[in-house]
Design an enzyme around this catalytic site. Structure first.
Site, PDB file in Angstrom:
ATOM      1  N   GLN A  38       0.841  -1.211   0.000  1.00 28.87           N
ATOM      2  CA  GLN A  38       0.000   0.000   0.000  1.00 28.87           C
ATOM      3  C   GLN A  38       0.872   1.256   0.000  1.00 28.87           C
ATOM      4  O   GLN A  38       0.638   2.195  -0.764  1.00 28.87           O
ATOM      5  CB  GLN A  38      -0.929   0.008   1.230  1.00 28.87           C
ATOM      6  CG  GLN A  38      -1.945   1.145   1.180  1.00 28.87           C
ATOM      7  CD  GLN A  38      -2.646   1.405   2.506  1.00 28.87           C
ATOM      8  OE1 GLN A  38      -2.334   0.793   3.530  1.00 28.87           O
ATOM      9  NE2 GLN A  38      -3.606   2.302   2.500  1.00 28.87           N
ATOM     10  N   ASP A  50      10.408  -6.681  -3.874  1.00 32.34           N
ATOM     11  CA  ASP A  50       9.293  -7.294  -3.138  1.00 32.34           C
ATOM     12  C   ASP A  50       9.332  -8.789  -3.422  1.00 32.34           C
ATOM     13  O   ASP A  50      10.148  -9.243  -4.234  1.00 32.34           O
ATOM     14  CB  ASP A  50       7.937  -6.684  -3.584  1.00 32.34           C
ATOM     15  CG  ASP A  50       6.845  -6.808  -2.517  1.00 32.34           C
ATOM     16  OD1 ASP A  50       6.492  -7.960  -2.143  1.00 32.34           O
ATOM     17  OD2 ASP A  50       6.341  -5.784  -2.038  1.00 32.34           O
ATOM     18  N   ILE A  51       8.431  -9.542  -2.740  1.00 30.51           N
ATOM     19  CA  ILE A  51       8.311 -10.960  -3.087  1.00 30.51           C
ATOM     20  C   ILE A  51       7.177 -11.173  -4.082  1.00 30.51           C
ATOM     21  O   ILE A  51       6.857 -12.296  -4.437  1.00 30.51           O
ATOM     22  CB  ILE A  51       8.083 -11.836  -1.834  1.00 30.51           C
ATOM     23  CG1 ILE A  51       6.935 -11.274  -0.972  1.00 30.51           C
ATOM     24  CG2 ILE A  51       9.369 -11.969  -1.028  1.00 30.51           C
ATOM     25  CD1 ILE A  51       6.526 -12.181   0.168  1.00 30.51           C
ATOM     26  N   ARG A  52       6.514 -10.078  -4.489  1.00 31.86           N
ATOM     27  CA  ARG A  52       5.541 -10.175  -5.586  1.00 31.86           C
ATOM     28  C   ARG A  52       5.828  -9.057  -6.575  1.00 31.86           C
ATOM     29  O   ARG A  52       6.485  -8.070  -6.238  1.00 31.86           O
ATOM     30  CB  ARG A  52       4.098 -10.136  -5.071  1.00 31.86           C
ATOM     31  CG  ARG A  52       3.770  -8.940  -4.244  1.00 31.86           C
ATOM     32  CD  ARG A  52       2.497  -9.140  -3.438  1.00 31.86           C
ATOM     33  NE  ARG A  52       2.260  -7.976  -2.601  1.00 31.86           N
ATOM     34  CZ  ARG A  52       1.269  -7.114  -2.780  1.00 31.86           C
ATOM     35  NH1 ARG A  52       0.396  -7.283  -3.753  1.00 31.86           N
ATOM     36  NH2 ARG A  52       1.144  -6.078  -1.985  1.00 31.86           N
ATOM     37  N   TYR A  58       2.251  -8.058  15.875  1.00 31.56           N
ATOM     38  CA  TYR A  58       2.636  -6.903  15.046  1.00 31.56           C
ATOM     39  C   TYR A  58       3.182  -5.787  15.947  1.00 31.56           C
ATOM     40  O   TYR A  58       4.244  -5.217  15.663  1.00 31.56           O
ATOM     41  CB  TYR A  58       1.395  -6.432  14.281  1.00 31.56           C
ATOM     42  CG  TYR A  58       1.589  -5.220  13.404  1.00 31.56           C
ATOM     43  CD1 TYR A  58       2.459  -5.232  12.311  1.00 31.56           C
ATOM     44  CD2 TYR A  58       0.861  -4.045  13.642  1.00 31.56           C
ATOM     45  CE1 TYR A  58       2.600  -4.123  11.490  1.00 31.56           C
ATOM     46  CE2 TYR A  58       0.997  -2.934  12.820  1.00 31.56           C
ATOM     47  CZ  TYR A  58       1.867  -2.983  11.742  1.00 31.56           C
ATOM     48  OH  TYR A  58       2.014  -1.882  10.929  1.00 31.56           O
ATOM     49  N   LYS A  86       6.926  -4.151  16.182  1.00 29.37           N
ATOM     50  CA  LYS A  86       7.174  -2.724  15.946  1.00 29.37           C
ATOM     51  C   LYS A  86       8.000  -2.114  17.081  1.00 29.37           C
ATOM     52  O   LYS A  86       8.888  -1.304  16.835  1.00 29.37           O
ATOM     53  CB  LYS A  86       5.848  -1.976  15.760  1.00 29.37           C
ATOM     54  CG  LYS A  86       5.181  -2.265  14.427  1.00 29.37           C
ATOM     55  CD  LYS A  86       6.046  -1.786  13.278  1.00 29.37           C
ATOM     56  CE  LYS A  86       5.577  -2.234  11.922  1.00 29.37           C
ATOM     57  NZ  LYS A  86       6.540  -1.950  10.848  1.00 29.37           N
TER      58      LYS A  86
HETATM   59  P1  NAD Z   1       1.486  -3.849   2.824  1.00 27.07           P
HETATM   60  O1  NAD Z   1       1.047  -5.091   3.503  1.00 27.07           O
HETATM   61  O2  NAD Z   1       0.546  -3.149   1.921  1.00 27.07           O
HETATM   62  O3  NAD Z   1       2.816  -4.121   1.996  1.00 27.07           O
HETATM   63  C1  NAD Z   1       3.865  -4.866   2.535  1.00 27.07           C
HETATM   64  C2  NAD Z   1       4.649  -5.454   1.376  1.00 27.07           C
HETATM   65  O4  NAD Z   1       5.678  -6.270   1.937  1.00 27.07           O
HETATM   66  C3  NAD Z   1       3.807  -6.354   0.461  1.00 27.07           C
HETATM   67  O5  NAD Z   1       3.914  -5.921  -0.875  1.00 27.07           O
HETATM   68  C4  NAD Z   1       4.404  -7.743   0.653  1.00 27.07           C
HETATM   69  O6  NAD Z   1       4.424  -8.514  -0.544  1.00 27.07           O
HETATM   70  C5  NAD Z   1       5.809  -7.391   1.107  1.00 27.07           C
HETATM   71  N1  NAD Z   1       6.425  -8.482   1.882  1.00 27.07           N
HETATM   72  C6  NAD Z   1       5.855  -9.306   2.798  1.00 27.07           C
HETATM   73  N2  NAD Z   1       6.757 -10.206   3.242  1.00 27.07           N
HETATM   74  C7  NAD Z   1       7.920  -9.927   2.591  1.00 27.07           C
HETATM   75  C8  NAD Z   1       9.207 -10.493   2.609  1.00 27.07           C
HETATM   76  N3  NAD Z   1       9.494 -11.569   3.383  1.00 27.07           N
HETATM   77  N4  NAD Z   1      10.177  -9.950   1.838  1.00 27.07           N
HETATM   78  C9  NAD Z   1       9.903  -8.892   1.050  1.00 27.07           C
HETATM   79  N5  NAD Z   1       8.691  -8.314   0.961  1.00 27.07           N
HETATM   80  C10 NAD Z   1       7.712  -8.827   1.723  1.00 27.07           C
HETATM   81  O7  NAD Z   1       2.032  -2.859   3.961  1.00 27.07           O
HETATM   82  P2  NAD Z   1       2.113  -1.274   3.934  1.00 27.07           P
HETATM   83  O8  NAD Z   1       0.812  -0.769   4.413  1.00 27.07           O
HETATM   84  O9  NAD Z   1       2.643  -0.815   2.638  1.00 27.07           O
HETATM   85  O10 NAD Z   1       3.139  -1.048   5.127  1.00 27.07           O
HETATM   86  C11 NAD Z   1       4.503  -0.742   4.917  1.00 27.07           C
HETATM   87  C12 NAD Z   1       5.136  -0.451   6.264  1.00 27.07           C
HETATM   88  O11 NAD Z   1       4.441   0.625   6.898  1.00 27.07           O
HETATM   89  C13 NAD Z   1       5.066  -1.616   7.266  1.00 27.07           C
HETATM   90  O12 NAD Z   1       6.215  -1.617   8.069  1.00 27.07           O
HETATM   91  C14 NAD Z   1       3.865  -1.275   8.112  1.00 27.07           C
HETATM   92  O13 NAD Z   1       3.959  -1.855   9.389  1.00 27.07           O
HETATM   93  C15 NAD Z   1       3.975   0.227   8.171  1.00 27.07           C
HETATM   94  N6  NAD Z   1       2.713   0.876   8.500  1.00 27.07           N
HETATM   95  C16 NAD Z   1       1.685   0.864   7.613  1.00 27.07           C
HETATM   96  C17 NAD Z   1       0.475   1.479   7.941  1.00 27.07           C
HETATM   97  C18 NAD Z   1      -0.706   1.516   7.004  1.00 27.07           C
HETATM   98  O14 NAD Z   1      -1.788   1.955   7.409  1.00 27.07           O
HETATM   99  N7  NAD Z   1      -0.557   1.079   5.766  1.00 27.07           N
HETATM  100  C19 NAD Z   1       0.360   2.108   9.194  1.00 27.07           C
HETATM  101  C20 NAD Z   1       1.413   2.068  10.070  1.00 27.07           C
HETATM  102  C21 NAD Z   1       2.604   1.472   9.706  1.00 27.07           C
HETATM  103  C1  AKB Z   2      -2.675  -1.885  10.660  1.00 22.19           C
HETATM  104  O1  AKB Z   2      -3.875  -1.623  10.857  1.00 22.19           O
HETATM  105  O2  AKB Z   2      -2.124  -2.949  10.950  1.00 22.19           O
HETATM  106  C2  AKB Z   2      -1.819  -0.780  10.075  1.00 22.19           C
HETATM  107  C3  AKB Z   2      -1.177   0.015  11.151  1.00 22.19           C
HETATM  108  C4  AKB Z   2      -1.926   1.088  11.815  1.00 22.19           C
HETATM  109  O3  AKB Z   2      -0.048  -0.246  11.506  1.00 22.19           O
HETATM  110  N1  AKB Z   2      -2.629   0.010   9.202  1.00 22.19           N
END
Ligand code: NAD
Ligand code: AKB
Length: 311
Positions: free
Chosen positions: A12, A34-36, A138, A142
């Site tokens: 995302q 990425d892995i995809r 999770y 963190k």
């Molecule tokens: P997401 O789940 O959308 O994307 C994560 C990506 O990591 C995916 O594309 C997945 O294929 C990849 N992935 C998973 N396992 C993997 C591996 N072993 N090796 C390589 N790639 C791998 O997550 P996001 O929302 O883009 O979040 C990114 C970061 O931001 C994370 O650390 C998340 O904790 C943090 N974060 C996100 C949010 C949010 O609301 N989106 C909020 C707080 C923190």
């Molecule tokens: C989740 O809901 O896991 C994420 C975050 C707030 O870290 N969007």
């Protein structure tokens, strides 16, 4: 920052982060991994599993990177279904990133989350430095990540930086299995069906932010002068405090017949209730000038415009 590797680039945040970094530093300067393979046709891409340190090291070395944006992770709801995988990816993966960065002299951006807080954290306002006893895998990953990043800075002088993101709302790539995903789904369903059944209960308040602000926060923090930073990792950042009904009300300005109902998922509700209601982001404001630009109404207008075009 001139040559950047992004892990978890198909997610995302990564999808929009890579595009923004390429606008800023040039397409070839940013290696998406990425892995995809989603988005792999848009510029340099390599398959990298962050739990495989050698493969990560090879990609960072080949790209001659000076900065890693480490976004690969397993999010909160999937994390409760797969805690062992979450440990391996979120803690093991970050350890590999920090070791590669140490060996190759890279700066590292790592997002933490409001999930790094827990049920006995002061929920409103949640200070920058406070009790952190999360009760999800999770959240545990963190907190460990925040501490690891601080450790690599103080012990090895690595330029590690990071923010605690709230729930992020966006229209480009769909979220990857978190608790705040409802706040994205509600907009998609408003455009698709003009109604939404929410998995969190009425009145559940959480911090949220629109993606363009989240991307800007990361880049501004990485560009901030190091001597202005008293904290380095895990800056609280927020833009708005939302409940499902507040978002619905905002959607109804444009779609008066939009219907919101509830079918509460006890697992994700418990996670949400363990998180803050409002974090205090004054340290980020003071130390590197953080300020959100989007409020709820501006975000709703843009989300609906973009999703009406896309869907
Ligand atoms: P997401 O789940 O959308 O994307 C994560 C990506 O990591 C995916 O594309 C997945 O294929 C990849 N992935 C998973 N396992 C993997 C591996 N072993 N090796 C390589 N790639 C791998 O997550 P996001 O929302 O883009 O979040 C990114 C970061 O931001 C994370 O650390 C998340 O904790 C943090 N974060 C996100 C949010 C949010 O609301 N989106 C909020 C707080 C923190
Ligand atoms: C989740 O809901 O896991 C994420 C975050 C707030 O870290 N969007």
């Amino acid at each position: 920052m001139k040559r950047i590797v992004v892990t978890g680039a198909a997610g995302q945040i990564g999808t929009e982060m890579v595009a923004r970094l390429r606008d800023e530093y040039g397409t070839d300067a940013v290696l998406a991994t990425d892995i995809r393979s989603a988005g792999s046709e848009l510029g340099p891409f390599a398959f990298v599993d962050v739990t495989n340190g050698e493969s990560l090291d090879a990609a960072v070395g080949r790209h001659r990177a000076d900065t890693i944006f480490h976004l690969a992770a397993v999010l909160s709801a999937v994390g409760e279904r797969r805690p062992q995988l979450t440990y391996q990816v979120n803690i093991g993966g970050l350890f590999n990133v920090l070791e590669v960065a140490r060996a190759r002299g890279c700066a590292v951006f790592t997002p933490s989350s409001i999930a790094a807080f827990g049920p006995n954290t002061p929920p409103d306002p949640t200070p920058q430095d406070t009790i952190q006893r999360p009760n999800t895998m999770y959240g545990v990953s963190k907190v460990a990540g925040e501490l690891l990043c601080d450790y690599y800075f103080t012990r090895f002088g690595l330029d590690t930086r990071g923010v605690r993101y709230p729930g992020l709302i966006s229209h480009v790539a769909e979220p990857g299995g978190g608790t705040t995903d409802y706040a994205v789904e509600i907009y998609y369903e408003a455009v698709r069906r003009n109604r939404y059944e929410c998995f969190l209960a009425e009145g559940t308040q959480l911090d949220m932010m629109y993606m363009p602000d989240a991307i800007r926060a990361a880049i501004e923090l990485m560009e901030a002068p190091a001597d202005s930073l008293a904290h380095r990792n895990a800056f609280n950042v927020t833009a708005m405090q939302l409940t499902p009904e507040k978002i619905a009300e905002s959607i109804r300005r444009r779609r008066p017949d939009f219907e919101l109902s509830y079918d509460v998922d006890p697992e994700r509700q418990a996670i949400a209730e363990s998180w803050p209601r409002r974090i205090d982001d004054s340290a980020a404001r003071t130390e590197w000038g953080w300020e959100a630009r989007y409020d709820l109404e501006a975000m709703t207008d843009e989300m609906l415009d973009e999703l009406e075009r896309k869907l």
